[in-house]
Design an enzyme around this catalytic site. Structure first.
Site, PDB file in Angstrom:
ATOM      1  N   GLU A   1      -7.320   0.502   9.938  1.00 33.88           N
ATOM      2  CA  GLU A   1      -7.829   1.690   9.259  1.00 33.88           C
ATOM      3  C   GLU A   1      -8.396   1.353   7.896  1.00 33.88           C
ATOM      4  OE1 GLU A   1      -4.115   3.898   9.202  1.00 33.88           O
ATOM      5  OE2 GLU A   1      -3.704   3.162   7.184  1.00 33.88           O
TER       6      GLU A   1
ATOM      7  N   CYS B   1      -0.667   4.426   3.855  1.00 33.65           N
ATOM      8  CA  CYS B   1      -0.907   3.149   4.519  1.00 33.65           C
ATOM      9  C   CYS B   1      -0.334   3.108   5.930  1.00 33.65           C
ATOM     10  CB  CYS B   1      -0.266   2.061   3.652  1.00 33.65           C
ATOM     11  SG  CYS B   1      -0.362   0.430   4.319  1.00 33.65           S
TER      12      CYS B   1
HETATM   13  N1  SAH Z   1       0.595  -5.255   0.991  1.00 33.01           N
HETATM   14  C1  SAH Z   1      -0.169  -4.789  -0.100  1.00 33.01           C
HETATM   15  C2  SAH Z   1      -1.243  -3.756   0.271  1.00 33.01           C
HETATM   16  C3  SAH Z   1      -0.898  -2.691   1.280  1.00 33.01           C
HETATM   17  S1  SAH Z   1       0.147  -1.366   0.789  1.00 33.01           S
HETATM   18  C4  SAH Z   1       0.718  -4.252  -1.187  1.00 33.01           C
HETATM   19  O1  SAH Z   1       1.935  -4.200  -1.001  1.00 33.01           O
HETATM   20  O2  SAH Z   1       0.220  -3.955  -2.267  1.00 33.01           O
HETATM   21  C5  SAH Z   1      -0.849  -0.489  -0.345  1.00 33.01           C
HETATM   22  C6  SAH Z   1      -0.063   0.413  -1.305  1.00 33.01           C
HETATM   23  O3  SAH Z   1       0.426   1.564  -0.616  1.00 33.01           O
HETATM   24  C7  SAH Z   1       1.162  -0.269  -1.912  1.00 33.01           C
HETATM   25  O4  SAH Z   1       1.158  -0.059  -3.305  1.00 33.01           O
HETATM   26  C8  SAH Z   1       2.337   0.472  -1.284  1.00 33.01           C
HETATM   27  O5  SAH Z   1       3.422   0.466  -2.176  1.00 33.01           O
HETATM   28  C9  SAH Z   1       1.738   1.850  -1.020  1.00 33.01           C
HETATM   29  N2  SAH Z   1       2.376   2.633   0.042  1.00 33.01           N
HETATM   30  C10 SAH Z   1       2.783   2.237   1.256  1.00 33.01           C
HETATM   31  N3  SAH Z   1       3.317   3.273   1.949  1.00 33.01           N
HETATM   32  C11 SAH Z   1       3.229   4.359   1.157  1.00 33.01           C
HETATM   33  C12 SAH Z   1       3.611   5.724   1.304  1.00 33.01           C
HETATM   34  N4  SAH Z   1       4.195   6.173   2.409  1.00 33.01           N
HETATM   35  N5  SAH Z   1       3.344   6.560   0.270  1.00 33.01           N
HETATM   36  C13 SAH Z   1       2.729   6.114  -0.859  1.00 33.01           C
HETATM   37  N6  SAH Z   1       2.360   4.851  -1.047  1.00 33.01           N
HETATM   38  C14 SAH Z   1       2.602   3.975  -0.063  1.00 33.01           C
END
Ligand code: SAH
Length: 338
Positions: free
Chosen positions: A87, A328
């Site tokens: 996505e 994400c």
């Molecule tokens: N692996 C990388 C990029 C992917 S996650 C990283 O950890 O930065 C991208 C961002 O989305 C990260 O900052 C993560 O903390 C956030 N994220 C993941 N799931 C989420 C959710 N349910 N609500 C809000 N932010 C979320």
């Protein structure tokens, strides 16, 4: 069929076996202009166009679902050639600035407790071509994209070779020509990746998902902390800042009654001291079945006013209206269940 996306002009030359070097350069240049078939490269001889069409392709992925919100943002579920889904999200702020959030993997190995992608487990790395396709597909839908964040599904530094290839092509004036300063890599804190970025000549921006500055708490929600403890992360970030001489971002997902208390703020202040950093606050997007809660407006205001008092630089990410598919991995995860 084999795509020519993601290959250097030299690799294209070798693959298509044409004698004239300039032909492979022409092809390399043309396939990033948005064309979908080799027929559109009219400055190639007809016979070459035909043989390219018989043996190679440009796009390998297609849009499966597209969700728009009222703010002009768009989330795409993309079907890959092997039937897996990834996505990307296009974010508009009403100005010329349009940012695409690109995935680097299908699924993820990092196992963050609050993240839907983690539930999928790891399926595979995206190829450089598949990373680039997200940008090309996004440009077709939204027009010129000014910025990229590698912040979709997966951990970019866990797919560093393909990421590097894609970035080289994104940055190359003969291909896409997007300035490195317009690209941001978001990591859960993979230190060798941060070090590699510090040493790279490209001025790519860095974002680190912090989510808690308390070692024990961060370990609970981000298992990577076991491998790269916060103290090591801070040293790596200090070194990054010295090399690159610039500010980076911490992402901090706000989880009610978990990482928003006074001791969390104290730890955050301590962790950010000595670093020139902007903290990007992201209210947790509800993921069904997880033992977390999203904070309400009042909780967020209280948290922000405490940061104000301490002089911690922050921004608060606005919610996007994608409903339950906002965060994400949530759209691709749905596809997997269907
Ligand atoms: N692996 C990388 C990029 C992917 S996650 C990283 O950890 O930065 C991208 C961002 O989305 C990260 O900052 C993560 O903390 C956030 N994220 C993941 N799931 C989420 C959710 N349910 N609500 C809000 N932010 C979320």
């Amino acid at each position: 069929m084999t795509t020519l996306l993601g290959l250097s002009p030299e690799e294209i030359q070798e693959l298509i076996q044409v004698k004239e070097k300039f032909r492979s350069k022409q092809i390399y240049h043309a396939i990033y202009s948005g064309i979908e078939s080799f027929d559109a490269i009219t400055d190639l001889p007809l016979s070459l166009r035909q043989s390219l069409a018989e043996n190679f392709c440009i796009f390998t992925s297609k849009v499966d679902t597209s969700l728009d919100d009222e703010g002009g943002n768009c989330k795409l579920r993309i079907e890959l050639s092997d039937g897996l889904f990834t996505e990307c999200v296009i974010l508009s702020d009403g100005t010329e600035r349009k940012t695409i959030c690109i995935s680097s993997q299908v699924g993820c190995k990092m196992g963050c407790a609050f993240c839907r992608t983690a539930d999928m487990g790891f399926k595979r790395n995206l190829t450089a071509g598949e990373i680039l396709e997200q940008y090309l597909i996004g440009s077709k839908i939204a027009g010129k994209l000014s910025n990229i964040v590698f912040m979709g599904m997966g951990e970019p530094f866990d797919n560093i070779d393909n990421l590097k290839k894609a970035i080289t092509i994104l940055n190359d004036k003969n291909a896409i020509g997007l300035g490195a300063r317009r690209m941001t890599i978001s990591t859960c804190g993979i230190i060798p990746g941060i070090q590699a970025l510090a040493q790279s000549k490209l001025e790519i921006r860095l974002a680190v998902s912090l989510n808690s500055a308390i070692e024990e708490k961060r370990r609970q929600i981000m298992p990577i902390t076991q491998r790269y403890p916060l103290s090591d992360l801070k040293s790596a970030l200090k070194a990054f800042q010295q090399d690159k001489n610039k500010r980076f971002t911490f992402e901090y997902v706000l989880i009610k009654d978990f990482n928003m208390g006074d001791e969390d703020i104290k730890a955050l202040r301590h962790f950010t001291s000595g670093l020139s950093v902007l903290v990007n606050l992201i209210p947790w997007n509800t993921v069904e079945g997880k033992p977390f809660q999203t904070p309400d407006r009042k909780d967020i205001n209280v948290f922000c006013s405490k940061l104000d008092k301490l002089g911690i630089n922050y921004t608060l990410r606005k919610r996007k209206g994608f409903g339950v598919s906002g965060a994400c991995g949530q759209l691709a995860y749905k596809a997997k269940k269907n």
